[in-house]
Design an enzyme around this catalytic site. Structure first.
Site, PDB file in Angstrom:
ATOM      1  N   CYS A  84      11.467  50.890  36.221  1.00 31.39           N
ATOM      2  CA  CYS A  84      12.655  51.463  35.642  1.00 31.39           C
ATOM      3  C   CYS A  84      13.793  50.475  35.673  1.00 31.39           C
ATOM      4  O   CYS A  84      13.630  49.350  36.106  1.00 31.39           O
ATOM      5  CB  CYS A  84      13.078  52.688  36.456  1.00 31.39           C
ATOM      6  SG  CYS A  84      11.715  53.790  36.828  1.00 31.39           S
ATOM      7  N   ARG A  97      14.129  55.520  33.002  1.00 37.28           N
ATOM      8  CA  ARG A  97      12.827  55.694  33.645  1.00 37.28           C
ATOM      9  C   ARG A  97      11.645  55.328  32.757  1.00 37.28           C
ATOM     10  O   ARG A  97      11.581  55.713  31.596  1.00 37.28           O
ATOM     11  CB  ARG A  97      12.659  57.160  34.064  1.00 37.28           C
ATOM     12  CG  ARG A  97      11.347  57.408  34.790  1.00 37.28           C
ATOM     13  CD  ARG A  97      11.172  58.871  35.158  1.00 37.28           C
ATOM     14  NE  ARG A  97       9.986  59.031  36.002  1.00 37.28           N
ATOM     15  CZ  ARG A  97       9.257  60.133  36.066  1.00 37.28           C
ATOM     16  NH1 ARG A  97       9.595  61.182  35.343  1.00 37.28           N
ATOM     17  NH2 ARG A  97       8.193  60.186  36.842  1.00 37.28           N
ATOM     18  N   LEU A  98      10.719  54.599  33.370  1.00 33.40           N
ATOM     19  CA  LEU A  98       9.396  54.397  32.796  1.00 33.40           C
ATOM     20  C   LEU A  98       8.468  55.209  33.678  1.00 33.40           C
ATOM     21  O   LEU A  98       8.275  54.907  34.851  1.00 33.40           O
ATOM     22  CB  LEU A  98       9.035  52.910  32.842  1.00 33.40           C
ATOM     23  CG  LEU A  98       7.699  52.482  32.241  1.00 33.40           C
ATOM     24  CD1 LEU A  98       7.661  52.745  30.753  1.00 33.40           C
ATOM     25  CD2 LEU A  98       7.448  50.999  32.510  1.00 33.40           C
ATOM     26  N   ILE A 150       5.499  56.560  35.580  1.00 37.49           N
ATOM     27  CA  ILE A 150       4.195  56.070  36.004  1.00 37.49           C
ATOM     28  C   ILE A 150       3.579  56.949  37.087  1.00 37.49           C
ATOM     29  O   ILE A 150       2.386  57.196  37.095  1.00 37.49           O
ATOM     30  CB  ILE A 150       4.319  54.604  36.485  1.00 37.49           C
ATOM     31  CG1 ILE A 150       4.554  53.694  35.273  1.00 37.49           C
ATOM     32  CG2 ILE A 150       3.061  54.157  37.229  1.00 37.49           C
ATOM     33  CD1 ILE A 150       4.902  52.294  35.603  1.00 37.49           C
ATOM     34  N   ILE A 151       4.430  57.402  38.020  1.00 33.87           N
ATOM     35  CA  ILE A 151       3.934  58.283  39.080  1.00 33.87           C
ATOM     36  C   ILE A 151       4.665  59.619  38.975  1.00 33.87           C
ATOM     37  O   ILE A 151       5.880  59.646  38.758  1.00 33.87           O
ATOM     38  CB  ILE A 151       4.177  57.657  40.483  1.00 33.87           C
ATOM     39  CG1 ILE A 151       3.260  56.446  40.665  1.00 33.87           C
ATOM     40  CG2 ILE A 151       3.953  58.681  41.599  1.00 33.87           C
ATOM     41  CD1 ILE A 151       3.387  55.768  42.010  1.00 33.87           C
ATOM     42  N   ASN A 207      14.019  51.441  41.403  1.00 26.05           N
ATOM     43  CA  ASN A 207      13.165  50.738  40.445  1.00 26.05           C
ATOM     44  C   ASN A 207      12.037  50.083  41.228  1.00 26.05           C
ATOM     45  O   ASN A 207      12.296  49.272  42.104  1.00 26.05           O
ATOM     46  CB  ASN A 207      13.999  49.668  39.706  1.00 26.05           C
ATOM     47  CG  ASN A 207      13.139  48.639  39.001  1.00 26.05           C
ATOM     48  OD1 ASN A 207      13.535  47.483  38.881  1.00 26.05           O
ATOM     49  ND2 ASN A 207      11.966  49.014  38.525  1.00 26.05           N
ATOM     50  N   GLY A 208      10.808  50.476  40.931  1.00 27.88           N
ATOM     51  CA  GLY A 208       9.696  49.804  41.582  1.00 27.88           C
ATOM     52  C   GLY A 208       8.636  50.770  42.048  1.00 27.88           C
ATOM     53  O   GLY A 208       8.503  51.869  41.509  1.00 27.88           O
ATOM     54  N   ASP A 239       7.076  58.875  44.750  1.00 31.57           N
ATOM     55  CA  ASP A 239       7.396  57.959  45.843  1.00 31.57           C
ATOM     56  C   ASP A 239       8.904  57.911  46.097  1.00 31.57           C
ATOM     57  O   ASP A 239       9.349  57.589  47.193  1.00 31.57           O
ATOM     58  CB  ASP A 239       6.812  56.557  45.584  1.00 31.57           C
ATOM     59  CG  ASP A 239       7.146  55.997  44.205  1.00 31.57           C
ATOM     60  OD1 ASP A 239       7.689  56.746  43.370  1.00 31.57           O
ATOM     61  OD2 ASP A 239       6.849  54.812  43.964  1.00 31.57           O
ATOM     62  N   GLY A 251      -1.957  37.650  38.711  1.00 28.75           N
ATOM     63  CA  GLY A 251      -2.322  36.802  39.845  1.00 28.75           C
ATOM     64  C   GLY A 251      -1.142  36.068  40.461  1.00 28.75           C
ATOM     65  O   GLY A 251      -1.332  35.187  41.309  1.00 28.75           O
TER      66      GLY A 251
END
Lengths: 86, 664
Positions: free
Chosen positions: B2, B51-52, B54-55, B76-77, B101, B370
């Site tokens: 976010c 907001r994006l 995801i959870i 954010n995170g 979360d 990675g």
């Protein structure tokens, strides 16, 4: 003589985009100052060969010959370089 | 994932934030979170969130509060261990209304205060507002995966995930390039937090917490990289034990990043060791329709297609590719700089912008990458180069010791620099400082410092007497000299290029530009602490980089990938901009008038550089210096144009659907 120096100086200032020409003194180390990097050495050699009609041998590629304006000019003159008419 | 933003009145005389300002701040972060917008506002503070989802897609909206609505958060995170933390908090009597979360963070903060942050395993930028105590807490993850900036202006603190949001919400803040930011860029190849590119804007350093309360401000480092001191903290087992421990830690880190999401998670795949291993482990955690994403280049020199496809065959992923040309890079570059918000010396972020677009268009919101392996396990040539230079420094007059450099740089044998005396001068600079801090990074830093010769006289005057390297070295950890030399070199790499460039310009900013979240198994807390504890020789064995990681990878990755010569990720640099039909913005950025207006570079010198590069467009031979100079000048010019000269309020979309929570 000083003509040669001017020609080389102009080349370095433009080819290595030196904003403040006062940064380039006769004895400024081109390598230590970062003006010339490893590919830059090639460009210096190519310029000397085409501008002064000399040929630079492998064992002449040493800092003593190439690492400052005054050394380059002395090297060109030792090699008997003359400006090639263009 | 976010975007977060906010304004808090600190001085008694400062006015409350308006809903309009908070809306603009969220609007400027639209790309980071296009799914939902929320605002909280009371008489002293305002928080905004884009907001994006995801959870907990249905009830994870922000801003979110504790049960009695006194403690508010925008976040954010991801906190990957939130399930475990929630369980621990439940055992202490806490209950939860959502499955998000975010609520766990608020509750953890109520339970443990600032001590909560060290319990998090994840990537975060957080703002907490305690409306009872009038206390603002800003916090950022360990290595700086998620960004957070702030400015103190007219009695208020204005903070946001990106600088553009601060400028949008506080138009009275002057927008000026900070000369020190340019100085750091042309030294470390990036700015190093807290330095930003703009006067008055500060980047909260990774691992930090900053607290405003009752007229005071305090900042503390709650986490910092740490390495063994002698035997103290050193991994005790054999290299085979280390392989086993790393295998387990990486599998767990990847699994957490796969399963802690309510949307599918894909993976980047570069064709190198690190992303191949991550993709293999991601696939292992969830093999059903696992999706991978790769960059290909029309220029063969940069292309790694064959290795990518080898890995795709191995794990049978649904694979997507985007083919990138020089022209693509030139076309997207202005937008890339709008997102990096800082100059860059390489175009490498631009293809990654196109890659995250591909991800988004494929309907995926989260990818594994990675990143971090080269820092944690000593993958870069820089570490090997430093080792050879230190070895050489022990017998400086040795003729064969410097020849080891040819193993690192095979091209040397074909270069004038192969002449011994010249090589000595190039690579032997500063050998007498072999045991001093920063020795490892001197060749890299010097290559950028040399380009400061392009700076305008006005900029030089403003920087007179400043020495960015000395200032940085003064901030090294107080344990620094007790660590192994490799650990010292890794620490400097983590402090400078990892957070300032790799995770930012090449990471978060390019991902979030297209609303995609990156997750980094190598930057898992357990993985970092484990790899930091390894003896230097497990990471860099003689000149074999990432030695123990290669041992892990053999189980999952074709040996042709494990054993290939490491190819640094690169994209065409100056070459992208010199074509005859290059986009118009380039000539404009390089023009005397725009150089004069920005006042950053000397127009005559830039003109010499540009003439040289334009004349070479056919043979494509550009020195490293020419490449960095062109990209550095163009990006700084774009930064000036987009953020100082014509900061486009109009570019900030108006947010329509949003939730506003008003409180007295």
């Amino acid at each position: 003589m000083s003509d040669n120096k001017d020609v080389v100086r102009q080349f370095i200032i433009s080819n290595f985009y030196v904003a403040n020409p006062a940064d380039l003194k006769d004895d400024t180390s081109l390598l230590d100052s970062g003006m010339v990097d490893s590919t830059g050495v090639l460009e210096v050699i190519a310029f000397l060969e085409s501008e002064f009609g000399i040929s630079v041998a492998d064992n002449e590629i040493v800092p003593d010959n190439l690492d400052a304006l005054e050394r380059i000019v002395a090297f060109v003159e030792r090699k008997g370089g003359k400006r090639v008419a263009k | 994932m976010c975007g977060i933003a906010g304004i808090v009145a600190i001085a008694a005389s400062a006015s409350a934030p308006t809903e309009e300002a908070l809306g603009l701040m969220a609007g400027a972060l639209w790309h980071r979170g296009p799914d939902e917008f929320g605002i909280y506002r009371d008489s002293r503070a305002g928080l905004a969130h884009a907001r994006l989802s995801i959870i907990d897609l249905s009830s994870g909206q922000q801003p979110l509060s504790n049960r009695d609505r006194t403690l508010w958060i925008v976040f954010n995170g991801e906190i990957f261990n939130y399930v475990e933390l929630a369980e621990e908090l439940r055992s202490k009597g806490h209950t939860f209304r959502t499955k998000s979360d975010t609520e766990v963070i608020v509750t953890a903060y109520e339970e443990w205060g600032d001590g909560a942050f060290d319990r998090f395993n994840g990537q975060w930028a957080i703002a907490l507002w305690d409306s009872r105590e009038k206390k603002l807490v800003l916090a950022r993850d360990r290595v700086g995966v998620r960004p957070l900036y702030y400015a103190e202006h007219e009695g208020r603190v204005v903070f946001a995930s990106e600088v553009k949001s601060i400028f949008a919400g506080e138009p009275s803040l002057p927008r000026r390039i900070d000369p020190n930011g340019l100085d750091e860029t042309f030294t470390f190849w990036t700015i190093v937090p807290p330095q930003s590119m703009f006067e008055g804007i500060v980047e909260l350093p990774p691992g930090s917490v900053r607290i405003y309360a009752s007229g005071n401000v305090a900042e503390k480092q709650v986490w910092k990289p740490s390495y063994p001191r002698g035997n103290d903290g050193l991994f005790k087992g054999t290299v085979e034990d280390a392989r086993e421990a790393l295998d387990a830690a990486l599998r767990n880190a990847t699994r957490l990043r796969m399963v802690r999401a309510d949307v599918p998670v894909g993976s980047y795949l570069s064709g190198g060791l690190d992303s191949s291993l991550v993709a293999a482990l991601g696939h292992e955690a969830n093999s059903s329709s696992f999706q991978t994403f790769s960059l290909r280049f029309t220029d063969d020199e940069y292309d790694e297609t064959s290795f990518q496809r080898m890995m795709v065959d191995r794990i049978n992923s649904q694979h997507h590719e985007v083919l990138v040309s020089r022209q693509d890079i030139a076309n997207v570059f202005p937008e890339v700089i709008w997102h990096t918000e800082r100059p860059i010396l390489r175009t490498a972020p631009a293809p990654l912008f196109l890659l995250s677009r591909l991800v988004r268009n494929s309907g995926i919101k989260v990818v594994l990458t990675g990143e971090g392996a080269d820092e944690m396990l000593a993958g870069y040539d820089l570490f090997r180069e430093a080792k050879v230079r230190r070895f050489w420094a022990k017998v400086p007059e040795s003729e064969w010791r410097p020849r080891w450099l040819e193993r690192l740089y095979p091209y040397l044998t074909r270069s004038p620099v192969s002449q011994r005396a010249l090589a000595r001068q190039f690579f032997g600079r500063g050998l007498e400082r072999a045991n001093e801090p920063g020795f490892s990074h001197e060749p890299r830093w010097n290559s950028a410092i040399a380009l400061k010769r392009l700076f305008s006289s006005g900029l030089r005057d403003r920087l007179a007497g400043r020495d960015a390297v000395r200032s940085f070295l003064a901030t090294l950890d107080d344990q620094f000299s007790a660590w192994s030399q490799l650990a010292q070199d890794q620490y400097i790499e983590v402090r400078t290029l990892l957070s300032g460039y790799l995770l930012s310009s090449q990471g978060d900013r390019m991902l979030m530009a297209n609303s995609v979240e990156g997750r980094f198994p190598f930057l898992d807390r357990e993985v970092i602490e484990l790899t930091n504890s390894f003896p230097a020789s497990y990471k860099l064995l003689s000149l074999d980089e990432k030695h123990v990681l290669k041992r892990v990878a053999r189980k999952y990755v074709p040996s042709a990938i494990v054993d290939r010569v490491k190819q640094p990720y690169r994209a065409p640099d100056a070459l992208s901009f010199v074509a005859e039909d290059a986009p118009d913005w380039i000539a404009d950025a390089m023009s005397e008038s725009s150089l004069e207006r920005a006042g950053l570079f000397e127009p005559r010198a830039v003109s010499a550089l540009w003439k040289k590069c334009k004349s070479r467009k056919d043979d494509g031979q550009f020195s490293n210096a020419d490449n960095m100079a062109v990209v550095g000048v163009l990006s700084a010019q774009l930064l000036y144009r987009q953020f100082v000269e014509e900061f486009p309020q109009a570019r900030i979309p108006e947010i329509r659907t949003r939730v506003v929570i008003e409180s007295s």
